[in-house]
Design a protein around this motif. Structure first.
Motif, mmCIF file in Angstrom:
data_model
loop_
_atom_site.group_PDB
_atom_site.id
_atom_site.type_symbol
_atom_site.label_atom_id
_atom_site.label_comp_id
_atom_site.label_asym_id
_atom_site.label_seq_id
_atom_site.Cartn_x
_atom_site.Cartn_y
_atom_site.Cartn_z
ATOM 1 N N VAL A 36 -40.182 -11.297 -14.744
ATOM 2 C CA VAL A 36 -40.475 -12.813 -14.264
ATOM 3 C C VAL A 36 -41.309 -13.003 -13.098
ATOM 4 N N MET A 37 -40.942 -12.263 -12.119
ATOM 5 C CA MET A 37 -41.823 -12.137 -10.719
ATOM 6 C C MET A 37 -43.016 -11.664 -11.070
ATOM 7 N N GLY A 38 -43.445 -10.908 -11.798
ATOM 8 C CA GLY A 38 -44.726 -10.433 -12.222
ATOM 9 C C GLY A 38 -45.808 -11.678 -13.073
ATOM 10 N N TRP A 39 -44.900 -12.419 -13.646
ATOM 11 C CA TRP A 39 -45.419 -13.324 -14.439
ATOM 12 C C TRP A 39 -45.949 -14.395 -13.692
ATOM 13 N N LEU A 40 -44.931 -14.908 -12.712
ATOM 14 C CA LEU A 40 -45.067 -16.102 -11.585
ATOM 15 C C LEU A 40 -46.267 -15.392 -10.665
ATOM 16 N N ASP A 41 -46.284 -14.312 -10.233
ATOM 17 C CA ASP A 41 -47.336 -14.034 -9.366
ATOM 18 C C ASP A 41 -48.528 -14.072 -10.010
ATOM 19 N N GLY A 42 -48.696 -13.684 -11.017
ATOM 20 C CA GLY A 42 -50.098 -13.817 -11.966
ATOM 21 C C GLY A 42 -50.429 -15.164 -12.106
ATOM 22 N N ALA A 43 -49.480 -16.230 -12.357
ATOM 23 C CA ALA A 43 -49.707 -17.778 -12.582
ATOM 24 C C ALA A 43 -49.880 -18.419 -11.348
ATOM 25 N N LEU A 44 -49.459 -18.005 -10.145
ATOM 26 C CA LEU A 44 -49.388 -18.581 -8.954
ATOM 27 C C LEU A 44 -50.707 -17.974 -8.160
ATOM 28 N N PHE A 45 -51.023 -16.939 -8.295
ATOM 29 C CA PHE A 45 -52.029 -15.947 -7.452
ATOM 30 C C PHE A 45 -52.955 -15.377 -8.375
ATOM 31 N N PRO A 46 -53.600 -15.884 -9.414
ATOM 32 C CA PRO A 46 -54.436 -15.276 -10.237
ATOM 33 C C PRO A 46 -55.535 -14.315 -9.620
ATOM 34 N N GLY A 47 -55.375 -13.112 -9.991
ATOM 35 C CA GLY A 47 -56.883 -12.425 -9.707
ATOM 36 C C GLY A 47 -56.827 -11.838 -8.219
ATOM 37 N N GLU A 48 -55.680 -12.300 -7.433
ATOM 38 C CA GLU A 48 -55.646 -11.920 -6.044
ATOM 39 C C GLU A 48 -54.962 -10.539 -5.815
ATOM 40 N N GLU A 49 -55.575 -9.829 -4.554
ATOM 41 C CA GLU A 49 -54.688 -8.833 -4.123
ATOM 42 C C GLU A 49 -53.347 -9.193 -3.416
ATOM 43 N N LEU A 50 -52.546 -8.336 -3.184
ATOM 44 C CA LEU A 50 -51.361 -8.815 -2.638
ATOM 45 C C LEU A 50 -51.628 -9.279 -1.088
ATOM 46 N N THR A 51 -51.095 -10.628 -1.023
ATOM 47 C CA THR A 51 -51.256 -11.154 0.464
ATOM 48 C C THR A 51 -50.019 -11.609 0.944
ATOM 49 N N THR A 52 -49.949 -11.939 2.111
ATOM 50 C CA THR A 52 -48.432 -12.509 2.709
ATOM 51 C C THR A 52 -47.885 -13.364 1.936
ATOM 52 N N ALA A 53 -48.608 -14.355 1.458
ATOM 53 C CA ALA A 53 -48.104 -15.619 0.697
ATOM 54 C C ALA A 53 -47.580 -15.030 -0.586
ATOM 55 N N ASN A 54 -48.235 -14.203 -1.494
ATOM 56 C CA ASN A 54 -47.605 -14.110 -2.840
ATOM 57 C C ASN A 54 -46.566 -12.659 -2.421
ATOM 58 N N HIS A 55 -46.683 -11.884 -1.436
ATOM 59 C CA HIS A 55 -45.516 -11.196 -1.144
ATOM 60 C C HIS A 55 -44.013 -11.837 -0.669
ATOM 61 N N VAL A 56 -44.360 -13.123 -0.048
ATOM 62 C CA VAL A 56 -43.286 -13.826 0.327
ATOM 63 C C VAL A 56 -42.635 -14.583 -0.833
ATOM 64 N N VAL A 57 -43.741 -15.040 -1.838
ATOM 65 C CA VAL A 57 -43.079 -15.348 -2.969
ATOM 66 C C VAL A 57 -41.983 -14.593 -4.007
ATOM 67 N N ASN A 58 -42.810 -13.268 -4.147
ATOM 68 C CA ASN A 58 -42.112 -12.242 -4.763
ATOM 69 C C ASN A 58 -40.793 -11.918 -4.337
ATOM 70 N N ALA A 59 -40.811 -11.800 -3.012
ATOM 71 C CA ALA A 59 -39.555 -11.283 -2.351
ATOM 72 C C ALA A 59 -38.416 -12.286 -2.849
ATOM 73 N N LEU A 60 -38.925 -13.380 -2.440
ATOM 74 C CA LEU A 60 -37.776 -14.787 -2.794
ATOM 75 C C LEU A 60 -37.278 -14.801 -4.094
ATOM 76 N N VAL A 61 -38.283 -14.623 -5.109
ATOM 77 C CA VAL A 61 -37.927 -14.550 -6.421
ATOM 78 C C VAL A 61 -36.934 -13.412 -6.868
ATOM 79 N N VAL A 62 -37.288 -12.487 -6.545
ATOM 80 C CA VAL A 62 -36.410 -11.086 -6.723
ATOM 81 C C VAL A 62 -35.058 -11.377 -6.023
ATOM 82 N N PHE A 63 -35.064 -11.647 -4.738
ATOM 83 C CA PHE A 63 -33.749 -11.648 -4.070
ATOM 84 C C PHE A 63 -32.902 -12.843 -4.730
ATOM 85 N N VAL A 64 -33.705 -13.854 -5.052
ATOM 86 C CA VAL A 64 -32.665 -15.309 -5.514
ATOM 87 C C VAL A 64 -32.248 -14.987 -6.873
ATOM 88 N N LEU A 65 -32.946 -14.103 -7.809
ATOM 89 C CA LEU A 65 -32.482 -13.897 -9.082
ATOM 90 C C LEU A 65 -31.627 -12.496 -8.966
#
Length: 293
Positions: A36-65
């Motif tokens: 789910v984290m990977g799907w959200l990352d691809g939907a919110l940040f399509p085609g981007e390398e790992l940045t601080t923004a998607n690192h933060v989002v990914n961390a929160l999604v995994v931790f909260v779930l």
């Protein structure tokens, strides 16, 4: 009469699902959460390398779930106290955390010192200190939230605890390491293809085994969190953060990243009284009031 009442209370308590069912549910749920984290990352940040923004989002999604998932599994599948996982409060957990951090940090620092002293590698700052220090501090927080706490809670917390009720600790270490390797390798294969399997499978297997041994030696999941946190923070700082410039990165990786996995468990044993209960199966007692706390 009191003894008869206690026996009748225990017998009336709903029976837990089989051990294999509980393990399969939690492993599948963990796999789904990271997907789910990977799907959200691809939907919110399509085609981007790992940045601080998607690192933060990914961390929160995994931790909260992931953390509530383990809590629910512990309460409704295990029907056992949360404290039985080996993740104590901060007051009891700070020392094992430091032991785990030292188990990676001391051998790692010694290996880095050797690399620098003999000229195999060199390390320099690639950003001003005003950016480098806050950047690495933020990276450490994200590693803690994204990787160290959720993964250790699932594998060295929930899975190891349940496995250790049915088998000796040394065998539980190998079993949870195999599950960790399957979990991590599957995520990489799904995102990068089968070509990464030969590299990732042994990496996750070794890492899971070492972290499982640290869990047995210290008896505390916080030690595994400390080890995991230092390892990933250093690795990501050196290899992908852009905050440091490394010459001879292959030599550094072959020594500084290998040494803690060879000497980390002996270091933890030196810093921890006792050598762990390697041959013992640990029962998982019910809370006095009959429900997990």
């Amino acid at each position: 009469m009191n003894g008869m009442h206690e026996r009748s209370t225990v017998s009336a308590r709903p029976e837990r699902p089989h051990l294999l069912v509980r393990i399969a549910v939690v492993v599948a749920a963990a796999q789904l959460i990271w997907q789910v984290m990977g799907w959200l990352d691809g939907a919110l940040f399509p085609g981007e390398e790992l940045t601080t923004a998607n690192h933060v989002v990914n961390a929160l999604v995994v931790f909260v779930l992931a953390v509530p998932m383990v809590w629910a599994a512990r309460r409704y599948l295990d029907r056992r106290p949360w404290r039985g996982l080996g993740l104590t409060g901060v007051r009891e957990g700070w020392r094992p955390f430091l032991v785990g951090a030292a188990a990676w940090g001391l051998p790692g620092a010694a290996a880095v010192a050797v690399c620098l002293a003999v000229g195999w590698s060199s390390i320099g700052a690639a950003a001003p200190w005003t950016e480098l220090v806050p950047g690495i501090a933020l990276l450490a927080v994200l590693v803690l939230v994204f990787e160290a706490v959720p993964e250790e809670l699932v594998f060295r917390g929930y899975l190891f605890r349940n496995l250790n009720t049915a088998m000796p600790a040394w065998l539980a270490v190998l079993a949870q390491a195999a599950l960790f390797a399957l979990f991590g390798s599957t995520l990489w294969v799904l995102s990068q293809g089968w070509g990464v399997l030969a590299e990732r499978l042994p990496l996750f297997l070794v890492m899971g085994t070492v972290l499982g041994c640290v869990r047995v030696v210290t008896g505390n999941v916080w030690a595994c969190v400390g080890f995991h946190l230092v390892f990933q923070t250093v690795a990501q700082t050196v290899l992908s953060s852009g905050y440091v410039e490394v010459q001879g990165v292959d030599a550094l990786a072959a020594t500084a990243f290998l040494a803690p996995f060879v000497f980390g468990v002996p270091t933890a044993m030196l810093l921890t009284p006792g050598a762990g209960r390697w041959r013992r199966r640990e029962p998982d007692p019910i809370a006095p009031e009959g429900l997990p706390r």
